[in-house]
Design a protein around this motif. Sequence first.
Motif, mmCIF file in Angstrom:
data_model
loop_
_atom_site.group_PDB
_atom_site.id
_atom_site.type_symbol
_atom_site.label_atom_id
_atom_site.label_comp_id
_atom_site.label_asym_id
_atom_site.label_seq_id
_atom_site.Cartn_x
_atom_site.Cartn_y
_atom_site.Cartn_z
ATOM 1 N N GLU A 1 0.850 -1.191 0.000
ATOM 2 C CA GLU A 1 0.000 0.000 0.000
ATOM 3 C C GLU A 1 0.891 1.249 0.000
ATOM 4 N N LYS A 2 0.400 2.325 -0.607
ATOM 5 C CA LYS A 2 1.142 3.586 -0.645
ATOM 6 C C LYS A 2 0.383 4.645 0.146
ATOM 7 N N PHE A 3 1.115 5.570 0.712
ATOM 8 C CA PHE A 3 0.515 6.561 1.601
ATOM 9 C C PHE A 3 -0.541 7.411 0.885
ATOM 10 N N ASP A 4 -0.382 7.578 -0.437
ATOM 11 C CA ASP A 4 -1.339 8.401 -1.185
ATOM 12 C C ASP A 4 -2.538 7.603 -1.702
ATOM 13 N N GLY A 5 -2.622 6.319 -1.353
ATOM 14 C CA GLY A 5 -3.780 5.512 -1.734
ATOM 15 C C GLY A 5 -3.694 4.827 -3.069
ATOM 16 N N ALA B 1 -5.055 4.426 2.300
ATOM 17 C CA ALA B 1 -4.325 5.691 2.256
ATOM 18 C C ALA B 1 -4.081 6.206 3.670
ATOM 19 N N GLY B 2 -2.969 6.920 3.839
ATOM 20 C CA GLY B 2 -2.683 7.606 5.096
ATOM 21 C C GLY B 2 -2.793 6.719 6.316
ATOM 22 N N GLU B 3 -3.560 7.191 7.299
ATOM 23 C CA GLU B 3 -3.701 6.487 8.569
ATOM 24 C C GLU B 3 -4.513 5.196 8.448
ATOM 25 N N GLN B 4 -5.108 4.953 7.281
ATOM 26 C CA GLN B 4 -5.769 3.663 7.076
ATOM 27 C C GLN B 4 -4.745 2.527 7.073
ATOM 28 N N ILE B 5 -3.521 2.868 6.737
ATOM 29 C CA ILE B 5 -2.436 1.879 6.708
ATOM 30 C C ILE B 5 -1.807 1.846 8.093
ATOM 31 N N SER B 6 -1.667 0.669 8.667
ATOM 32 C CA SER B 6 -1.084 0.570 10.008
ATOM 33 C C SER B 6 0.368 1.039 9.997
ATOM 34 N N LEU B 7 0.863 1.456 11.158
ATOM 35 C CA LEU B 7 2.263 1.895 11.268
ATOM 36 C C LEU B 7 3.210 0.778 10.831
ATOM 37 N N PHE B 8 2.912 -0.443 11.240
ATOM 38 C CA PHE B 8 3.788 -1.558 10.875
ATOM 39 C C PHE B 8 3.811 -1.780 9.368
ATOM 40 N N LYS C 1 7.256 11.099 -3.930
ATOM 41 C CA LYS C 1 6.244 11.744 -3.093
ATOM 42 C C LYS C 1 4.935 10.949 -3.108
ATOM 43 N N GLY C 2 4.390 10.733 -1.937
ATOM 44 C CA GLY C 2 3.142 10.003 -1.819
ATOM 45 C C GLY C 2 3.302 8.508 -1.615
ATOM 46 N N HIS C 3 4.526 8.005 -1.846
ATOM 47 C CA HIS C 3 4.737 6.559 -1.709
ATOM 48 C C HIS C 3 4.822 6.144 -0.240
ATOM 49 N N PHE C 4 5.607 6.901 0.546
ATOM 50 C CA PHE C 4 5.864 6.520 1.933
ATOM 51 C C PHE C 4 5.347 7.556 2.930
ATOM 52 N N ASP C 5 5.120 7.106 4.147
ATOM 53 C CA ASP C 5 4.860 8.008 5.268
ATOM 54 C C ASP C 5 6.169 8.748 5.547
#
Length: 414
Positions: free
Chosen positions: A254-258, A266-273, A309-313
């Motif tokens: 998953e990528k941070f930008d969805g 996207a974003g916080e939908q993806i767990s920290l781990f 940009k947008g790939h990683f937290d």
Amino acid sequence: MLKRIAVSELCLGMYIHEFCGSWMDHPFWKGNFLLKTERDLERIRESDVREVWIDAGKGLDVAPGQVSASVAEVSAEAEARLLAAESKTAPARVSLEEEIARAQKLCARSKAAIVEMFSDARMGQAVTLDHVADMVNEISDSVLRHPNAMISLARLKTSDEYTYMHSVAVCALMIALARQLGMSGEQVHEAGMAGLLHDIGKMAIPDVILNKPGKLTDNEFSTMRQHPEAGGRMLLESRQISALALDVCLHHHEKFDGTGYPHRLAGEQISLFARMGAVCDVYDAITSDRPYKKGWDPAESIRKMAEWKGHFDERVFQAFVKSVGIYPVGALVRLESGRLGVVMEQHERSLLTPRVKVFFSARSKVPITQEVVDLAKLVGRDKIVGRECAEDWGFKNIEALWSGLEARNGSYHS
């Protein structure tokens, strides 16, 4: 009833519940099995293991009158409490050179274990995690003794062993990143477990696609993208894995930008781990030789990842850079003095002043006496001014300069 006996008292027909000592001391991947063959008995006796736990309820017991004073009996519940109560002292920090020797053996043992575990998964057998926790502990201890040795060595895998050693490398990277993020010991262990198992779903992908030495077709890529969910099903069936490790297996693409897969979180939908897994997975993938491309230089890889940009937290990626360095171990760099060198070790407080082994003059284009320079002690007199590409200079096997391992194809310069 569990009994702890000397290896000399083992005989065929006994059920081995657990080997005493490190999983690296014995030649078996599975820790629970019925001792059926003379060959297996001989292998145990030839190993470094001196005692084992047997389960008298599943196999032969020690013969009456032949029990030595060293035999201990406990219930399974009591043994679990005993093992849980054992205190573990953090290993002392050692030099890169010292840890490289240990890490080399650990890489080989870990690869063999992963090959066997993944092979079972490919044949449709339930994934057994007999020694995964022990393996993660050994890798974690190596990272504690020296944070760069295991991570850097695992990067040197060949394209043929990529699938297996990639899991070992991501395990070490996840452990280092979890520590950088200030996680608890239990969370660090969970991160390592997740890294080790994140790609097990690739065992559901046909070898012709997995090892294709060229670009995948749209249909082949669609098949490849099924591996996270395939891995999730395998781990669910094993009933031995935590929800955190399962989540990393499912969502490390998953990528941070969805825009990632399989669920376009996207974003916080993806767990920290899972966000950690995404960074560690990509870094090892792009720095490793693959069937279809040669790995990028570690420092160049960090630079390119920073541009996606947008790939990683961003917070996770910044912590990752702090754990491996802007110029990771093995990176080829040019100094202001005109010397070329490979990064040997990170400075504890500055990402810009690692220890570098210089070996070549960029100005005169000739080798120079090899010397390790500590850039933290040369502030104002010398510094890194840029990254270099080994291929542009005709260098070969420069990994031998930092690892101390014998070059695979001759000297570092063609």
